[in-house]
Scaffold this motif. Sequence first.
Motif, mmCIF file in Angstrom:
data_model
loop_
_atom_site.group_PDB
_atom_site.id
_atom_site.type_symbol
_atom_site.label_atom_id
_atom_site.label_comp_id
_atom_site.label_asym_id
_atom_site.label_seq_id
_atom_site.Cartn_x
_atom_site.Cartn_y
_atom_site.Cartn_z
ATOM 1 N N CYS A 49 0.864 -1.178 0.000
ATOM 2 C CA CYS A 49 0.000 0.000 0.000
ATOM 3 C C CYS A 49 0.902 1.230 0.000
ATOM 4 O O CYS A 49 1.957 1.220 0.642
ATOM 5 C CB CYS A 49 -0.898 0.024 1.234
ATOM 6 S SG CYS A 49 -2.073 -1.349 1.318
ATOM 7 N N VAL A 50 0.502 2.263 -0.714
ATOM 8 C CA VAL A 50 1.311 3.479 -0.749
ATOM 9 C C VAL A 50 0.462 4.688 -0.382
ATOM 10 O O VAL A 50 -0.718 4.768 -0.720
ATOM 11 C CB VAL A 50 1.970 3.694 -2.132
ATOM 12 C CG1 VAL A 50 2.948 2.581 -2.442
ATOM 13 C CG2 VAL A 50 0.928 3.800 -3.228
ATOM 14 N N ASP A 83 7.630 -9.333 -7.889
ATOM 15 C CA ASP A 83 6.651 -10.300 -7.386
ATOM 16 C C ASP A 83 5.835 -9.759 -6.220
ATOM 17 O O ASP A 83 5.422 -10.508 -5.328
ATOM 18 C CB ASP A 83 7.343 -11.603 -6.963
ATOM 19 C CG ASP A 83 7.985 -12.309 -8.144
ATOM 20 O OD1 ASP A 83 7.371 -12.313 -9.223
ATOM 21 O OD2 ASP A 83 9.104 -12.835 -7.990
ATOM 22 N N ALA A 84 5.611 -8.450 -6.212
ATOM 23 C CA ALA A 84 4.767 -7.826 -5.198
ATOM 24 C C ALA A 84 3.520 -7.273 -5.877
ATOM 25 O O ALA A 84 3.501 -7.066 -7.089
ATOM 26 C CB ALA A 84 5.524 -6.705 -4.492
ATOM 27 N N SER A 85 2.476 -7.035 -5.097
ATOM 28 C CA SER A 85 1.237 -6.522 -5.682
ATOM 29 C C SER A 85 0.800 -5.241 -4.981
ATOM 30 O O SER A 85 0.913 -5.118 -3.760
ATOM 31 C CB SER A 85 0.124 -7.573 -5.586
ATOM 32 O OG SER A 85 -0.092 -7.958 -4.244
ATOM 33 N N LEU A 86 0.333 -4.290 -5.770
ATOM 34 C CA LEU A 86 -0.181 -3.031 -5.240
ATOM 35 C C LEU A 86 -1.664 -3.219 -4.942
ATOM 36 O O LEU A 86 -2.446 -3.518 -5.837
ATOM 37 C CB LEU A 86 0.021 -1.921 -6.270
ATOM 38 C CG LEU A 86 -0.421 -0.515 -5.889
ATOM 39 C CD1 LEU A 86 0.349 -0.020 -4.678
ATOM 40 C CD2 LEU A 86 -0.227 0.434 -7.064
ATOM 41 N N VAL A 87 -2.065 -3.055 -3.677
ATOM 42 C CA VAL A 87 -3.454 -3.340 -3.310
ATOM 43 C C VAL A 87 -4.270 -2.100 -2.960
ATOM 44 O O VAL A 87 -5.491 -2.090 -3.127
ATOM 45 C CB VAL A 87 -3.524 -4.350 -2.137
ATOM 46 C CG1 VAL A 87 -2.990 -5.696 -2.564
ATOM 47 C CG2 VAL A 87 -2.775 -3.840 -0.922
ATOM 48 N N PHE A 111 -7.030 -0.398 -8.586
ATOM 49 C CA PHE A 111 -6.894 -0.625 -7.153
ATOM 50 C C PHE A 111 -7.711 0.434 -6.421
ATOM 51 O O PHE A 111 -7.944 1.519 -6.951
ATOM 52 C CB PHE A 111 -5.432 -0.516 -6.694
ATOM 53 C CG PHE A 111 -4.446 -0.448 -7.805
ATOM 54 C CD1 PHE A 111 -3.882 -1.596 -8.311
ATOM 55 C CD2 PHE A 111 -4.101 0.766 -8.373
ATOM 56 C CE1 PHE A 111 -2.984 -1.539 -9.350
ATOM 57 C CE2 PHE A 111 -3.206 0.835 -9.416
ATOM 58 C CZ PHE A 111 -2.645 -0.335 -9.912
ATOM 59 N N PRO A 112 -8.122 0.160 -5.191
ATOM 60 C CA PRO A 112 -8.858 1.170 -4.422
ATOM 61 C C PRO A 112 -7.994 2.406 -4.180
ATOM 62 O O PRO A 112 -6.820 2.287 -3.829
ATOM 63 C CB PRO A 112 -9.160 0.448 -3.101
ATOM 64 C CG PRO A 112 -9.074 -1.007 -3.426
ATOM 65 C CD PRO A 112 -8.019 -1.126 -4.480
#
Length: 223
Positions: A49-50, A83-87, A111-112
């Motif tokens: 999350c950013v 191999d990471a995902s932005l959620v 993404f939300p």
Amino acid sequence: MARFLIFIFLGIVACQSPIPFHKTIDIETETPNRFFEAVSKYMVSKQICVITNQAGIGRLLLVPAIEKRKFPTRLHEMLAYYDASLVKIFTPEHGLSAQEEESGNQHKLKFPVIGTYKLKVPDLTREFESCQEIVFDLPDAGIRPFTYRTIMTRSMRAFEKGNFKRKRFWILDVPNPASYLKAQGPITQKKYFSILGEQEIPFFPYYTYGELALKYYYRHKMK
């Protein structure tokens, strides 16, 4: 135990400071890939999350980079490369583009996109539950009445109150544009705390986000 980390970019040197310990990592890649390459081992297979907008790494969600680079240029593509995902995307006042009303977000992404301007600490704690790594990257205005700094401290409190295990809160430090003025001006009082400021600091605080985060961490005895 929750982990807070300060990431400071100086030329090609990045200083990673896991509170309360400090170490330096030398990196020789171009911005914005320096951060992702340096911390890729922490991001593998994680949900990221950013907290950002168009002045931070959030710009990589609005327009693709013009330059041809070795790495992908969209934020979610960069994370996927490791191999990471932005959620989730958390935005400050005026949204991802910094041109919207309060907590509005007109950009439709896969993404939300969550406005933090009106969220309280318990709200942020709930939103952070699905995040394994949280990255804070917002610009500094160099003055005390600035909502972005409050978003940082509220997010830190929310992260700590969540008692998240094996999660990290990353702060990408940036220069304070008014640091040449040194610390000066009246210090705010607690009774006047609001979204415009929740720290007892001068009008021109002199410190960077990272330095204020360290001060806040120790003063509030965060774990």
